[in-house]
Design an enzyme around this catalytic site. Structure first.
Site, PDB file in Angstrom:
ATOM      1  N   ASP A  99      79.007  26.324  62.767  1.00 36.54           N
ATOM      2  CA  ASP A  99      79.492  25.706  61.537  1.00 36.54           C
ATOM      3  C   ASP A  99      80.480  24.600  61.879  1.00 36.54           C
ATOM      4  OD1 ASP A  99      80.637  25.058  59.125  1.00 36.54           O
ATOM      5  OD2 ASP A  99      81.182  27.098  58.569  1.00 36.54           O
ATOM      6  N   ASP A 122      72.941  17.570  54.099  1.00 30.24           N
ATOM      7  CA  ASP A 122      72.293  18.263  52.984  1.00 30.24           C
ATOM      8  C   ASP A 122      73.078  18.002  51.701  1.00 30.24           C
ATOM      9  OD1 ASP A 122      71.207  20.076  51.146  1.00 30.24           O
ATOM     10  OD2 ASP A 122      70.763  21.540  52.711  1.00 30.24           O
ATOM     11  N   ASP A 158      70.941   9.103  51.885  1.00 30.25           N
ATOM     12  CA  ASP A 158      69.961   8.505  50.979  1.00 30.25           C
ATOM     13  C   ASP A 158      70.231   8.924  49.541  1.00 30.25           C
ATOM     14  OD1 ASP A 158      69.242  11.174  51.562  1.00 30.25           O
ATOM     15  OD2 ASP A 158      67.178  10.816  50.912  1.00 30.25           O
ATOM     16  N   HIS A 196      65.465  11.179  62.535  1.00 32.01           N
ATOM     17  CA  HIS A 196      64.104  11.341  62.042  1.00 32.01           C
ATOM     18  C   HIS A 196      64.079  11.283  60.517  1.00 32.01           C
ATOM     19  CE1 HIS A 196      63.609  13.079  66.132  1.00 32.01           C
ATOM     20  NE2 HIS A 196      62.418  12.533  66.031  1.00 32.01           N
ATOM     21  N   GLU A 198      65.997   9.452  58.613  1.00 33.44           N
ATOM     22  CA  GLU A 198      66.041   8.046  58.217  1.00 33.44           C
ATOM     23  C   GLU A 198      64.661   7.411  58.342  1.00 33.44           C
ATOM     24  OE1 GLU A 198      68.225   3.784  59.109  1.00 33.44           O
ATOM     25  OE2 GLU A 198      68.539   5.438  60.492  1.00 33.44           O
TER      26      GLU A 198
END
Length: 218
Positions: A99, A122, A158, A196, A198
């Protein structure tokens, strides 16, 4: 576009140099000591959420005078990334399975990092789940504390909402200078895409929001 399955790890591949658990650094006999990990004293960069490890591999190859630590909470992804480092004999990068928030809070010293990279974390879409985002108040405060003066925090996503709320959070809770824009040419001057994820995003012609912050002298 579905995700490709992870490559199989060769059974005879020695991962002892490249793969660690969070517990390894919590143990008294093996504290967090980059000089012991890399056998030198060099600028240290941290990536939070390394995924399949594309960024940390390429960055380590292209910046061989820097050392890199990737943190990935998913065991299989962390193991796969470490295997790729070992397979290529990349000795200035390692992977830690654990973590990242705990590592920042409990292990990484203040003023010790040259840069921190967070790419496409995430988003935890549901309102009730947003507290699970890695870029929350306690973590961005630790990001500022662990960066050296002049150190950079790189953040790409994104998700426009995540981008905007993180910029506001950084403004309210830290003294980091920014945000500074990252131009498309800067984003791909050393590699066509950094992760990956992106690559998939750009293949679908979706926008990527890029920025970085700098820790200035107090």
């Amino acid at each position: 576009m579905g995700r490709r399955s992870l490559p199989k790890i060769q059974g005879d591949l020695d991962l002892s140099r490249h793969f660690y658990l969070l517990e390894d650094f919590a143990a008294k006999e093996r504290p967090w000591n980059p000089e012991l990990l890399f056998h030198r004293n060099a600028p240290l960069e941290l990536e939070i959420g390394s995924g399949k490890g594309l960024f940390i591999r390429n960055a380590a190859i292209q910046s061989q005078n820097h050392d890199f630590i990737g943190i990935e909470i998913a065991y299989r992804y962390a193991l796969t990334s470490a295997a790729q480092l070992s397979k290529r004999n990349i000795n200035n990068a390692i992977m830690v399975n654990g973590d990242a928030a705990r590592i920042l809070h409990e292990i990484v010293p203040d003023n010790s990092l040259h840069a921190i990279h967070v790419y496409f974390p995430d988003p935890w879409w549901k309102k009730a789940h947003k507290k699970r985002r890695i870029l929350r108040q306690d973590v961005v405060i630790r990001i500022e504390q662990t960066l050296q003066t002049g150190g950079k925090f790189h953040f790409w996503t994104d998700v426009e909402e995540y981008y905007l709320t993180t910029l506001e959070l950084l403004k309210q809770t830290t003294k980091l200078c920014g945000p500074f824009p990252v131009q498309e040419t800067e984003a791909s001057d050393d590699m066509d895409y950094r992760t990956h994820f992106e690559r998939r995003t750009r293949l679908h012609e979706k926008p990527v929001y890029r920025t970085y912050f700098v820790k200035s002298e107090e």
